[in-house]
Design a protein around this motif. Structure first.
Motif, mmCIF file in Angstrom:
data_model
loop_
_atom_site.group_PDB
_atom_site.id
_atom_site.type_symbol
_atom_site.label_atom_id
_atom_site.label_comp_id
_atom_site.label_asym_id
_atom_site.label_seq_id
_atom_site.Cartn_x
_atom_site.Cartn_y
_atom_site.Cartn_z
ATOM 1 N N GLY A 1 35.837 68.242 -87.129
ATOM 2 C CA GLY A 1 36.646 68.425 -85.929
ATOM 3 C C GLY A 1 36.140 69.542 -85.038
ATOM 4 O O GLY A 1 36.691 69.780 -83.962
ATOM 5 N N LEU A 2 35.077 70.232 -85.457
ATOM 6 C CA LEU A 2 34.496 71.327 -84.692
ATOM 7 C C LEU A 2 33.005 71.108 -84.541
ATOM 8 O O LEU A 2 32.370 70.477 -85.377
ATOM 9 C CB LEU A 2 34.726 72.672 -85.397
ATOM 10 N N THR A 3 32.416 71.654 -83.472
ATOM 11 C CA THR A 3 30.964 71.634 -83.359
ATOM 12 C C THR A 3 30.383 72.659 -84.328
ATOM 13 O O THR A 3 31.099 73.564 -84.792
ATOM 14 C CB THR A 3 30.509 71.985 -81.932
ATOM 15 N N PRO A 4 29.094 72.563 -84.651
ATOM 16 C CA PRO A 4 28.501 73.570 -85.535
ATOM 17 C C PRO A 4 28.684 75.001 -85.034
ATOM 18 O O PRO A 4 29.002 75.901 -85.818
ATOM 19 C CB PRO A 4 27.020 73.168 -85.561
ATOM 20 N N ILE A 5 28.528 75.219 -83.745
ATOM 21 C CA ILE A 5 28.696 76.569 -83.196
ATOM 22 C C ILE A 5 30.143 77.023 -83.318
ATOM 23 O O ILE A 5 30.428 78.165 -83.698
ATOM 24 C CB ILE A 5 28.238 76.609 -81.724
ATOM 25 N N GLU A 6 31.083 76.130 -83.004
ATOM 26 C CA GLU A 6 32.498 76.476 -83.118
ATOM 27 C C GLU A 6 32.855 76.825 -84.558
ATOM 28 O O GLU A 6 33.594 77.780 -84.816
ATOM 29 C CB GLU A 6 33.369 75.313 -82.627
ATOM 30 N N TYR A 7 32.320 76.041 -85.500
ATOM 31 C CA TYR A 7 32.626 76.295 -86.912
ATOM 32 C C TYR A 7 32.056 77.637 -87.351
ATOM 33 O O TYR A 7 32.738 78.426 -87.997
ATOM 34 C CB TYR A 7 32.064 75.169 -87.787
ATOM 35 N N ARG A 8 30.807 77.898 -87.010
ATOM 36 C CA ARG A 8 30.187 79.170 -87.403
ATOM 37 C C ARG A 8 30.956 80.351 -86.816
ATOM 38 O O ARG A 8 31.227 81.334 -87.506
ATOM 39 C CB ARG A 8 28.736 79.210 -86.930
ATOM 40 N N ASN A 9 31.316 80.263 -85.552
ATOM 41 C CA ASN A 9 32.031 81.371 -84.910
ATOM 42 C C ASN A 9 33.433 81.560 -85.474
ATOM 43 O O ASN A 9 33.971 82.669 -85.466
ATOM 44 C CB ASN A 9 32.106 81.142 -83.404
ATOM 45 N N LYS A 10 34.025 80.481 -85.980
ATOM 46 C CA LYS A 10 35.381 80.564 -86.524
ATOM 47 C C LYS A 10 35.397 81.190 -87.913
ATOM 48 O O LYS A 10 36.299 81.968 -88.245
ATOM 49 C CB LYS A 10 35.988 79.146 -86.585
ATOM 50 N N TYR A 11 34.386 80.889 -88.727
ATOM 51 C CA TYR A 11 34.453 81.279 -90.134
ATOM 52 C C TYR A 11 33.433 82.327 -90.572
ATOM 53 O O TYR A 11 33.467 82.769 -91.713
ATOM 54 C CB TYR A 11 34.305 80.034 -91.026
ATOM 55 N N ASN A 12 32.532 82.742 -89.690
ATOM 56 C CA ASN A 12 31.551 83.752 -90.051
ATOM 57 C C ASN A 12 31.749 84.973 -89.170
ATOM 58 O O ASN A 12 31.399 84.983 -88.000
ATOM 59 C CB ASN A 12 30.126 83.199 -89.883
ATOM 60 N N LYS A 13 32.337 86.029 -89.729
ATOM 61 C CA LYS A 13 32.677 87.212 -88.938
ATOM 62 C C LYS A 13 31.430 87.909 -88.390
ATOM 63 O O LYS A 13 31.463 88.527 -87.331
ATOM 64 C CB LYS A 13 33.529 88.189 -89.733
ATOM 65 N N PHE A 14 30.306 87.808 -89.127
ATOM 66 C CA PHE A 14 29.079 88.440 -88.664
ATOM 67 C C PHE A 14 28.512 87.712 -87.455
ATOM 68 O O PHE A 14 27.944 88.324 -86.563
ATOM 69 C CB PHE A 14 28.059 88.490 -89.792
ATOM 70 N N ALA A 15 28.664 86.387 -87.442
ATOM 71 C CA ALA A 15 28.213 85.612 -86.283
ATOM 72 C C ALA A 15 28.995 85.994 -85.044
ATOM 73 O O ALA A 15 28.452 86.072 -83.946
ATOM 74 C CB ALA A 15 28.346 84.116 -86.560
ATOM 75 N N ARG A 16 30.296 86.259 -85.219
ATOM 76 C CA ARG A 16 31.132 86.644 -84.070
ATOM 77 C C ARG A 16 30.740 87.998 -83.520
ATOM 78 O O ARG A 16 30.944 88.286 -82.345
ATOM 79 C CB ARG A 16 32.605 86.678 -84.492
ATOM 80 N N MET A 17 30.168 88.849 -84.375
ATOM 81 C CA MET A 17 29.808 90.208 -83.947
ATOM 82 C C MET A 17 28.471 90.244 -83.218
ATOM 83 O O MET A 17 28.140 91.232 -82.576
ATOM 84 C CB MET A 17 29.752 91.118 -85.169
ATOM 85 N N ASN A 18 27.686 89.170 -83.345
ATOM 86 C CA ASN A 18 26.357 89.153 -82.732
ATOM 87 C C ASN A 18 26.366 88.382 -81.407
ATOM 88 O O ASN A 18 27.238 87.624 -81.134
ATOM 89 C CB ASN A 18 25.348 88.508 -83.683
#
Length: 326
Positions: free
Chosen positions: A309-326
């Motif tokens: 239900g999410l794109t790969p980028i949306e999923y990574r940004n939702k569940y990986n806190k380090f990805a959100r910080m970069n």
């Protein structure tokens, strides 16, 4: 005024009893404060005067017993806890009562794995149903005549409602508030409880583990092969050859015991591996895509979104806190 009976079964989840009571009572409070009248009469209905839950840590005292309860407009079946077969047996006295209510015009709503008690009534046979994503295989095993909706938050059919896993039942409660009141009241309730009112899928939360509780050794061998060869492009013909079974027979057997076609299973295993990588690493989309055997970015994105239900980028940004910080 709508009469709502929230059942208090043995081995049920305390929050799944308290939350619907809180929700409908809050709506009553909203109505009174706006100069209106309460919409709901809410009762807890049980077999015994006291029900101990959560390892006897809590006691719930039903307002009414089954034989004295006011005729309800809606029966709410809360989520059960523990071994589902044991929980159903412990609450079998509810089954004829639920059937009688529905047959006399009452609507029925099951929350999360409360669907197992609802399934035991036979009322779901030939109908669609939602339940917790982690219990769909067991539900299909116990109730093969029910059409389980993978990943769906809310299912409604012929006055029977069911919801997806865990806190997804809040979306069903909001759906019922909107039906019995209106959209404005449902939005107010959603804002009060900080719930995303229109969430319609639990797919982004699900974890695919495969269906291996079967006795077909050829299919198990194929499943293990798929999981070990993530980086490869696996074809149905190659798998059938690997397990020495004709393709048509192999596909039929695979679907029967896993509830997935071979291609669906391959896709879900690869996407599950990609999800874990997005959650725990800083690899970019292309790196993860190649790791799980995809070379076409569009195909990977389409398959990933179809399943989660999410794109790969949306999923990574939702569940990986380090990805959100970069």
């Amino acid at each position: 005024m709508k009469n709502i009976a929230i059942l208090v079964p043995e081995q049920s989840v305390l929050q799944a009893i308290a939350d619907p009571q809180y929700c409908f009572s809050a709506v009553n409070d909203f109505m009174v404060k706006s100069g209106g009248t309460p919409l709901f009469k809410v009762e807890l209905v049980g077999i015994n005067r006291e029900v101990k839950l959560n390892g006897n840590c809590y006691s719930v005292f039903p307002n009414q017993l089954l034989d004295t309860a006011t005729k309800p407009d809606l029966v709410v079946i809360p989520a059960l806890f523990g071994d589902m077969k044991v929980a159903i047996e412990a609450n079998k006295a509810y089954i004829p009562w639920i059937k009688d209510q529905y047959e006399s015009g009452t609507e029925i709503a099951s929350l999360c794995v409360g669907a197992f008690l609802l399934g035991a009534t036979g009322l779901l046979n030939g109908k669609k149903c939602s339940t917790h994503w982690g219990f769909t295989n067991l539900f299909r095993e116990l109730y093969p005549e029910v059409e389980v909706q993978d990943g769906t938050i809310i299912t409604e059919e012929n006055g029977i409602y069911s919801s997806g896993g865990a806190n997804s039942y809040w979306n069903l409660l909001l759906h019922l508030v909107e039906k019995y009141a209106d959209r404005e009241v449902a939005i107010l309730t959603a804002k009060y409880f900080a719930i995303d009112i229109d969430r319609d899928s639990q797919n982004s939360f699900s974890m695919f583990k495969g269906q291996k509780s079967h006795q077909d050794e050829a299919v198990k061998k194929a499943q293990e092969y798929i999981e070990k060869k993530l980086e490869e492009r696996i074809t149905v013909n190659a798998l059938a050859d690997e397990v020495a079974v004709g393709r048509r027979s192999f596909e039929r057997r695979f679907k029967r015991v896993t509830n997935n076609s071979v291609l669906e299973y391959i896709q879900r295993v690869k996407v599950e591996a990609a999800k874990r990588s997005f959650e725990t690493s800083l690899k970019n989309i292309s790196e993860v895509m190649f790791d799980v055997g995809y070379t076409d970015t569009k195909a990977f994105r389409t398959t990933f979104k179809k399943i989660t239900g999410l794109t790969p980028i949306e999923y990574r940004n939702k569940y990986n806190k380090f990805a959100r910080m970069n």
